[in-house]
Design an enzyme around this catalytic site. Structure first.
Site, PDB file in Angstrom:
ATOM      1  N   LYS A 100       0.838  -1.220   0.000  1.00  0.00           N
ATOM      2  CA  LYS A 100       0.000   0.000   0.000  1.00  0.00           C
ATOM      3  C   LYS A 100       0.857   1.248   0.000  1.00  0.00           C
ATOM      4  O   LYS A 100       0.457   2.270  -0.558  1.00  0.00           O
ATOM      5  CB  LYS A 100      -0.969  -0.012   1.183  1.00  0.00           C
ATOM      6  N   LYS A 159     -10.790  -4.518  -3.875  1.00  0.00           N
ATOM      7  CA  LYS A 159     -11.905  -3.600  -4.110  1.00  0.00           C
ATOM      8  C   LYS A 159     -11.418  -2.222  -4.551  1.00  0.00           C
ATOM      9  O   LYS A 159     -12.151  -1.481  -5.190  1.00  0.00           O
ATOM     10  CB  LYS A 159     -12.836  -3.517  -2.895  1.00  0.00           C
ATOM     11  N   LYS A 178      -3.678 -10.028  -6.413  1.00  0.00           N
ATOM     12  CA  LYS A 178      -4.942 -10.261  -5.692  1.00  0.00           C
ATOM     13  C   LYS A 178      -6.071  -9.376  -6.231  1.00  0.00           C
ATOM     14  O   LYS A 178      -5.832  -8.221  -6.578  1.00  0.00           O
ATOM     15  CB  LYS A 178      -4.703  -9.931  -4.207  1.00  0.00           C
TER      16      LYS A 178
END
Ligand code: AQP
Length: 334
Positions: free
Chosen positions: A115, A200, A197
């Site tokens: 992230k 969302k 992965k």
């Protein structure tokens, strides 16, 4: 463990529209524990703000995530369903556990590395200490099991280390939780880049199938899914990540094993295979979508549940937090 009752806890961030990865890796497994365990399922809005959110969207998704919990079979009479920011003990315990977590441990977390690379303009301290807040979420309820997708296993393992470290100094404070990672659906991959992965927050909507996508959209997205230049429908994650991901999704939604699915599609082309994965996904999600729409339409009902859930959760959270504060030497006034 609270008394002699085992506890299951998990959460989902309202950081985007929920995907079939969230559904298969986590949400649909939550109800497994509803009968025998005391269960706490939380909409973790405080986690979501580690990445900038648009306030109106965060608010809307908080309602939607709660409605989805119910649509995925979580009966509010049997499960404590609530919103994290409505139970202040989460943030309070998090500060305390920050003082029991090592900088080096947090630096090793894969999600922080991913992230911070993705949000290089906003590598805030919250992104770094996210796993400590997650440990607080779990430990507040003396949790035994945490059903999660494989990407969150590392965070639950860190939570165990923090709890054991705390218990070593202040014995018998926390139950040590176990991550429960489903065999099937533990890591659903992106349809556009099947080595990554499904998330969302992915910017490419074709990479992701959302739980609330309509039937045509679901089928169209699967038709476009990246596969490979061969033609054999065979499970091999390294050599055929796209086909393997589709086989996993098919198997999760039909209950068939991978071997059964491989046999069923032997000799068939990728076109037919992708269409079939789209069909079974749309079929399985249709009842969830219908129940979601019904729940979401009842805003007052959702707010009543938020209130009731927060009151129930606070009762347990307060007990653990007081115990921790007492052990630490914080003055308790009666
Ligand atoms: N692709 C996935 N396959 C299986 N399980 C998954 N989970 C997430 N993606 C997959 C599981 O869903 C639960 C809730 O996830 P989260 O909301 O806490 O955040 P996350 O793990 O960071 O999920 P996302 O979708 O990738 O969100 P963003 O894009 O906001 O970071 C967890 O149990 C997770 O393992």
């Amino acid at each position: 463990m609270f008394g002699d009752q085992k506890v299951s806890f998990s959460g989902v961030q309202p950081s985007g529209n929920l995907t079939i990865g969230n559904y298969l890796g986590a949400l649909r497994n939550f109800s497994t524990y509803s009968e025998e365990y005391k269960t706490f399922y939380c909409v973790v809005d405080e986690h979501a703000i580690t990445v900038r959110q648009i306030p109106a969207e965060l608010r809307r998704r908080t309602y939607e995530t709660l409605a989805l919990y119910m649509a995925c079979g979580l009966d509010p009479e049997k499960n404590t369903l609530y919103v994290q920011s409505m139970v202040h003990e989460h943030a309070e315990l998090s500060w305390i556990l920050n003082c029991f977590t090592m900088f080096g441990e947090l630096s090793r977390m894969t999600q922080f590395k991913d992230k911070s690379a993705k949000h290089a303009d906003n590598i805030n301290a919250g992104l770094f200490t996210y796993p400590v807040l997650m440990a607080s979420d779990i430990l507040l309820y003396q949790t035994d099991v945490v059903p999660v997708g494989i990407d969150q296993k590392q965070h639950v393992e860190l939570c165990r280390d923090i709890a054991m470290r705390f218990n070593q100094v202040y014995p018998d404070t926390f139950t040590i939780p176990e991550p429960i990672v489903a065999k099937q659906g533990r890591k659903i991959m992106s349809l556009a880049e099947p080595t990554k992965k499904m998330s969302k927050s992915d910017e490419n909507p074709n990479a992701v199938v959302y739980i609330l996508d309509d039937r045509d959209t679901i089928i169209r997205k699967f038709k476009r899914a990246v596969t490979d230049s061969e033609s054999e429908i065979r499970y091999d994650e390294a050599a055929k990540p796209g086909v393997s991901n589709l086989l996993s999704i098919y198997s999760c939604f039909t209950g068939k094993t991978i071997e059964e699915a491989e046999k069923e599609f032997a000799g068939k082309g990728y076109g037919d295979f992708k269409a079939a994965v789209g069909e079974v996904t749309a079929d399985a999600l249709a009842p969830v979508q219908a129940e979601f729409a019904r729940r979401l339409a009842d805003k007052a009902g959702l707010e009543a549940q938020m209130k009731k859930g927060a009151e129930e959760a606070s009762y347990y959270a307060r007990r653990t937090l007081s115990k921790v504060q007492k052990k630490l030497g914080f003055v308790q006034l009666h």
